[in-house]
Design a protein around this motif. Sequence first.
Motif, PDB file in Angstrom:
ATOM      1  N   LEU A 237      48.247  -5.721  10.453  1.00  0.00           N
ATOM      2  CA  LEU A 237      47.033  -5.708   9.655  1.00  0.00           C
ATOM      3  C   LEU A 237      46.504  -7.129   9.522  1.00  0.00           C
ATOM      4  O   LEU A 237      47.186  -8.023   9.051  1.00  0.00           O
ATOM      5  CB  LEU A 237      47.319  -5.123   8.269  1.00  0.00           C
ATOM      6  CG  LEU A 237      46.096  -4.838   7.388  1.00  0.00           C
ATOM      7  CD1 LEU A 237      45.171  -3.831   8.064  1.00  0.00           C
ATOM      8  CD2 LEU A 237      46.536  -4.306   6.018  1.00  0.00           C
ATOM      9  N   ASN A 238      45.273  -7.336   9.979  1.00  0.00           N
ATOM     10  CA  ASN A 238      44.690  -8.677  10.038  1.00  0.00           C
ATOM     11  C   ASN A 238      43.296  -8.629   9.414  1.00  0.00           C
ATOM     12  O   ASN A 238      42.458  -7.830   9.828  1.00  0.00           O
ATOM     13  CB  ASN A 238      44.610  -9.129  11.497  1.00  0.00           C
ATOM     14  CG  ASN A 238      44.432 -10.625  11.631  1.00  0.00           C
ATOM     15  OD1 ASN A 238      44.538 -11.348  10.655  1.00  0.00           O
ATOM     16  ND2 ASN A 238      44.165 -11.080  12.837  1.00  0.00           N
ATOM     17  N   HIS A 239      43.052  -9.501   8.421  1.00  0.00           N
ATOM     18  CA  HIS A 239      41.796  -9.468   7.673  1.00  0.00           C
ATOM     19  C   HIS A 239      40.985 -10.733   7.907  1.00  0.00           C
ATOM     20  O   HIS A 239      41.519 -11.841   7.921  1.00  0.00           O
ATOM     21  CB  HIS A 239      42.078  -9.343   6.172  1.00  0.00           C
ATOM     22  CG  HIS A 239      42.630  -8.026   5.752  1.00  0.00           C
ATOM     23  ND1 HIS A 239      41.842  -6.977   5.319  1.00  0.00           N
ATOM     24  CD2 HIS A 239      43.905  -7.565   5.706  1.00  0.00           C
ATOM     25  CE1 HIS A 239      42.600  -5.947   5.008  1.00  0.00           C
ATOM     26  NE2 HIS A 239      43.859  -6.282   5.232  1.00  0.00           N
ATOM     27  N   TYR A 240      39.666 -10.547   8.052  1.00  0.00           N
ATOM     28  CA  TYR A 240      38.711 -11.655   8.100  1.00  0.00           C
ATOM     29  C   TYR A 240      37.636 -11.405   7.035  1.00  0.00           C
ATOM     30  O   TYR A 240      36.954 -10.384   7.063  1.00  0.00           O
ATOM     31  CB  TYR A 240      38.064 -11.769   9.479  1.00  0.00           C
ATOM     32  CG  TYR A 240      39.004 -12.222  10.560  1.00  0.00           C
ATOM     33  CD1 TYR A 240      39.141 -13.579  10.848  1.00  0.00           C
ATOM     34  CD2 TYR A 240      39.762 -11.308  11.275  1.00  0.00           C
ATOM     35  CE1 TYR A 240      40.012 -14.007  11.841  1.00  0.00           C
ATOM     36  CE2 TYR A 240      40.635 -11.732  12.263  1.00  0.00           C
ATOM     37  CZ  TYR A 240      40.756 -13.081  12.538  1.00  0.00           C
ATOM     38  OH  TYR A 240      41.627 -13.496  13.523  1.00  0.00           O
ATOM     39  N   TYR A 241      37.536 -12.345   6.111  1.00  0.00           N
ATOM     40  CA  TYR A 241      36.579 -12.228   5.022  1.00  0.00           C
ATOM     41  C   TYR A 241      35.447 -13.242   5.222  1.00  0.00           C
ATOM     42  O   TYR A 241      35.672 -14.361   5.688  1.00  0.00           O
ATOM     43  CB  TYR A 241      37.249 -12.493   3.677  1.00  0.00           C
ATOM     44  CG  TYR A 241      38.394 -11.567   3.362  1.00  0.00           C
ATOM     45  CD1 TYR A 241      38.179 -10.367   2.692  1.00  0.00           C
ATOM     46  CD2 TYR A 241      39.696 -11.892   3.733  1.00  0.00           C
ATOM     47  CE1 TYR A 241      39.230  -9.517   2.404  1.00  0.00           C
ATOM     48  CE2 TYR A 241      40.753 -11.045   3.447  1.00  0.00           C
ATOM     49  CZ  TYR A 241      40.524  -9.864   2.782  1.00  0.00           C
ATOM     50  OH  TYR A 241      41.563  -9.020   2.500  1.00  0.00           O
ATOM     51  N   ARG A 242      34.247 -12.837   4.816  1.00  0.00           N
ATOM     52  CA  ARG A 242      33.137 -13.787   4.840  1.00  0.00           C
ATOM     53  C   ARG A 242      32.163 -13.445   3.719  1.00  0.00           C
ATOM     54  O   ARG A 242      32.004 -12.272   3.337  1.00  0.00           O
ATOM     55  CB  ARG A 242      32.409 -13.760   6.186  1.00  0.00           C
ATOM     56  CG  ARG A 242      31.453 -12.601   6.334  1.00  0.00           C
ATOM     57  CD  ARG A 242      30.834 -12.434   7.704  1.00  0.00           C
ATOM     58  NE  ARG A 242      30.170 -13.615   8.191  1.00  0.00           N
ATOM     59  CZ  ARG A 242      29.320 -13.593   9.226  1.00  0.00           C
ATOM     60  NH1 ARG A 242      29.039 -12.433   9.842  1.00  0.00           N
ATOM     61  NH2 ARG A 242      28.752 -14.706   9.651  1.00  0.00           N
ATOM     62  N   LEU A 243      31.520 -14.467   3.209  1.00  0.00           N
ATOM     63  CA  LEU A 243      30.418 -14.262   2.273  1.00  0.00           C
ATOM     64  C   LEU A 243      29.172 -13.936   3.085  1.00  0.00           C
ATOM     65  O   LEU A 243      28.881 -14.598   4.084  1.00  0.00           O
ATOM     66  CB  LEU A 243      30.181 -15.511   1.439  1.00  0.00           C
ATOM     67  CG  LEU A 243      29.026 -15.420   0.441  1.00  0.00           C
ATOM     68  CD1 LEU A 243      29.421 -14.560  -0.749  1.00  0.00           C
ATOM     69  CD2 LEU A 243      28.589 -16.807  -0.013  1.00  0.00           C
ATOM     70  N   TYR A 244      28.447 -12.914   2.666  1.00  0.00           N
ATOM     71  CA  TYR A 244      27.210 -12.545   3.363  1.00  0.00           C
ATOM     72  C   TYR A 244      26.070 -12.488   2.349  1.00  0.00           C
ATOM     73  O   TYR A 244      26.161 -11.839   1.309  1.00  0.00           O
ATOM     74  CB  TYR A 244      27.345 -11.201   4.072  1.00  0.00           C
ATOM     75  CG  TYR A 244      26.378 -11.076   5.228  1.00  0.00           C
ATOM     76  CD1 TYR A 244      26.775 -11.392   6.522  1.00  0.00           C
ATOM     77  CD2 TYR A 244      25.061 -10.688   5.018  1.00  0.00           C
ATOM     78  CE1 TYR A 244      25.890 -11.307   7.583  1.00  0.00           C
ATOM     79  CE2 TYR A 244      24.164 -10.602   6.065  1.00  0.00           C
ATOM     80  CZ  TYR A 244      24.584 -10.916   7.358  1.00  0.00           C
ATOM     81  OH  TYR A 244      23.696 -10.838   8.406  1.00  0.00           O
ATOM     82  N   ASP A 245      24.993 -13.204   2.659  1.00  0.00           N
ATOM     83  CA  ASP A 245      23.782 -13.220   1.843  1.00  0.00           C
ATOM     84  C   ASP A 245      22.850 -12.139   2.373  1.00  0.00           C
ATOM     85  O   ASP A 245      22.145 -12.334   3.368  1.00  0.00           O
ATOM     86  CB  ASP A 245      23.126 -14.605   1.920  1.00  0.00           C
ATOM     87  CG  ASP A 245      21.928 -14.748   0.997  1.00  0.00           C
ATOM     88  OD1 ASP A 245      21.398 -13.713   0.550  1.00  0.00           O
ATOM     89  OD2 ASP A 245      21.523 -15.895   0.732  1.00  0.00           O
ATOM     90  N   LEU A 246      22.839 -10.982   1.713  1.00  0.00           N
ATOM     91  CA  LEU A 246      22.025  -9.865   2.182  1.00  0.00           C
ATOM     92  C   LEU A 246      20.540 -10.124   1.977  1.00  0.00           C
ATOM     93  O   LEU A 246      19.715  -9.674   2.774  1.00  0.00           O
ATOM     94  CB  LEU A 246      22.434  -8.585   1.445  1.00  0.00           C
ATOM     95  CG  LEU A 246      23.890  -8.142   1.618  1.00  0.00           C
ATOM     96  CD1 LEU A 246      24.159  -6.892   0.815  1.00  0.00           C
ATOM     97  CD2 LEU A 246      24.197  -7.905   3.085  1.00  0.00           C
ATOM     98  N   ASP A 247      20.207 -10.840   0.920  1.00  0.00           N
ATOM     99  CA  ASP A 247      18.789 -11.123   0.672  1.00  0.00           C
ATOM    100  C   ASP A 247      18.163 -11.897   1.819  1.00  0.00           C
ATOM    101  O   ASP A 247      16.987 -11.700   2.156  1.00  0.00           O
ATOM    102  CB  ASP A 247      18.632 -11.933  -0.614  1.00  0.00           C
ATOM    103  CG  ASP A 247      18.887 -11.094  -1.857  1.00  0.00           C
ATOM    104  OD1 ASP A 247      19.071  -9.869  -1.728  1.00  0.00           O
ATOM    105  OD2 ASP A 247      18.896 -11.664  -2.969  1.00  0.00           O
ATOM    106  N   ASN A 248      18.945 -12.806   2.417  1.00  0.00           N
ATOM    107  CA  ASN A 248      18.431 -13.651   3.499  1.00  0.00           C
ATOM    108  C   ASN A 248      19.052 -13.338   4.854  1.00  0.00           C
ATOM    109  O   ASN A 248      18.813 -14.067   5.822  1.00  0.00           O
ATOM    110  CB  ASN A 248      18.675 -15.124   3.153  1.00  0.00           C
ATOM    111  CG  ASN A 248      17.934 -15.551   1.907  1.00  0.00           C
ATOM    112  OD1 ASN A 248      16.718 -15.483   1.840  1.00  0.00           O
ATOM    113  ND2 ASN A 248      18.672 -15.973   0.886  1.00  0.00           N
TER     114      ASN A 248
END
Length: 525
Positions: A237-248
């Motif tokens: 099990l391998n996870h990659y997280y990222r912040l995503y700005d949906l507005d932009n």
Amino acid sequence: MKYRLLFVLFYFMITFSEIITGQPYIFRVEFEDDSINNYPPQSLSKINLKNHQIDNFINLSDNFYNFYTEQTNKWIFLVNKHCDETRIVEILDTTHNFLFVDSNFCFGGGIVYSNTNKKIYFFEPQENIFKLVSFDVNNGQTEFLLDVPPTIDENYGNREAFLSRNENLLYFLMPDTNYSDTVYNQALLCYYSTTNNHLNNVRKLSELGFGGADGYSMKKGRNGKAIVNSFFLSPNLNHYYRLYDLDNDTGYVFINNNIWSTQFIVGSGEYILFAYDSLVMNREYPTGNFDIYNSFTGEKVKTVSLPSNGSIYTFDNYPNDVYYVINLDTQPVIYNLTKLELHSISPAIALYSPTGQRQEFTFNITAYGGLFTDSTVAFFNNQPKPTTKINDTTVNFTLSNEDITSVGNYPVWISNYGSNSDTLIFTVTYSLPNSLIPTFQCLRRNPDKSYTAFFGYNNSNSTAVFIPTGSNNKFSLSPDFRGQPNVFIPGNQENVFSVNFNGDNLTWLLAGYSVTVNKNSNNCP
């Protein structure tokens, strides 16, 4: 004998203007030991996480036992056992409340309050479907907006939703009905218009994540931003997280973290907090271990270790604060995991002259701490000052002679999104605690028959000292200013600056000490 239970769920978004009036409350129910009435609830208490004060909030009738708050911490929902009687109460004004009878509203999923629209949005589970509902807090009107099937990892009470920064859009997930619900990577991201009450856009969540992953999820949204989790099921099990700005429609760096965790947005998304859990028989138990990453660089900036089995609370009207509370059923112990840090300031002392002409000056103070952002503001003597972020741990702010008008102790703290650091003191004094002595290193003879003298100083104080040009920091003969510093760091500092002169006696007076040089002084090697 009394037994206490704590019920707190769902905290999300608020506009920045509400920071002034909102409070980060959690709530605790007290049950009276009564064998006849089977431990009926007696009252609901509120705990202010900022000052740890516990106050009685509201008395309860016997049939209420579930309690929820929405993301702004402005409204609380009291739901009875069968969800056939629900009361919505404004936390700061309990006289403003609404009662639902025989409505079957359990308010258990995705509760979101829009201060702009004055509406509460929530997903009500009914017969294997979620109904998106709005409730107008001005007129008490309820409206059914949309039917949404649950995604594979949702059940009653854990559906999530969040608003765009301008609150015109509501973001949430639903499954792609063209695929089996056992397919993890077919979740759809929905853009629902709160102004026109229709679905503006739908896109695959996989478009926002790490390409080719086996599955995707999105949680903990705030102000149009969310954390997207892309995971690979094999070989490990391998996870990659990222912040995503949906507005932009902008994604930031991927953070690879394979420890079982729950993630939280800090501030305006500048940081992501990973709260690590142990998984026992499909139940998550907080370990008390936390890491904080910079969302934009992917670098780990802080690690925290605390006692295990606490609970985490976030409030979007205090976006910079993530609280961790242990001993919920006895005496709560409260930690702020992401409170702004302020370790030191430099300089921390200024030498003030009781006599002589007052000089106009400006100088920078450097503040060292942690979790700083571009929105960080330094306060000096209760006033905000022009502040520049250097990095996560360093900011500079500017002072002038108008800020230092007399001796005394001036408080300094750092603020970010309504969260304040601890306070340090900047001292203005007529005399320094320890000596600051000017020094002379050597003399150089120049071809044009002038001379260059090299100066330094020895600061025995434990902190840097600010001394403006004037009676405590000047040359004789004039001009008073010949390039000497006005900030003096601790220790023996040599060859800090140089002065060209004609070889006659030249004296630097500094903090009650002086050094004199002339053409007969020691030559440079």
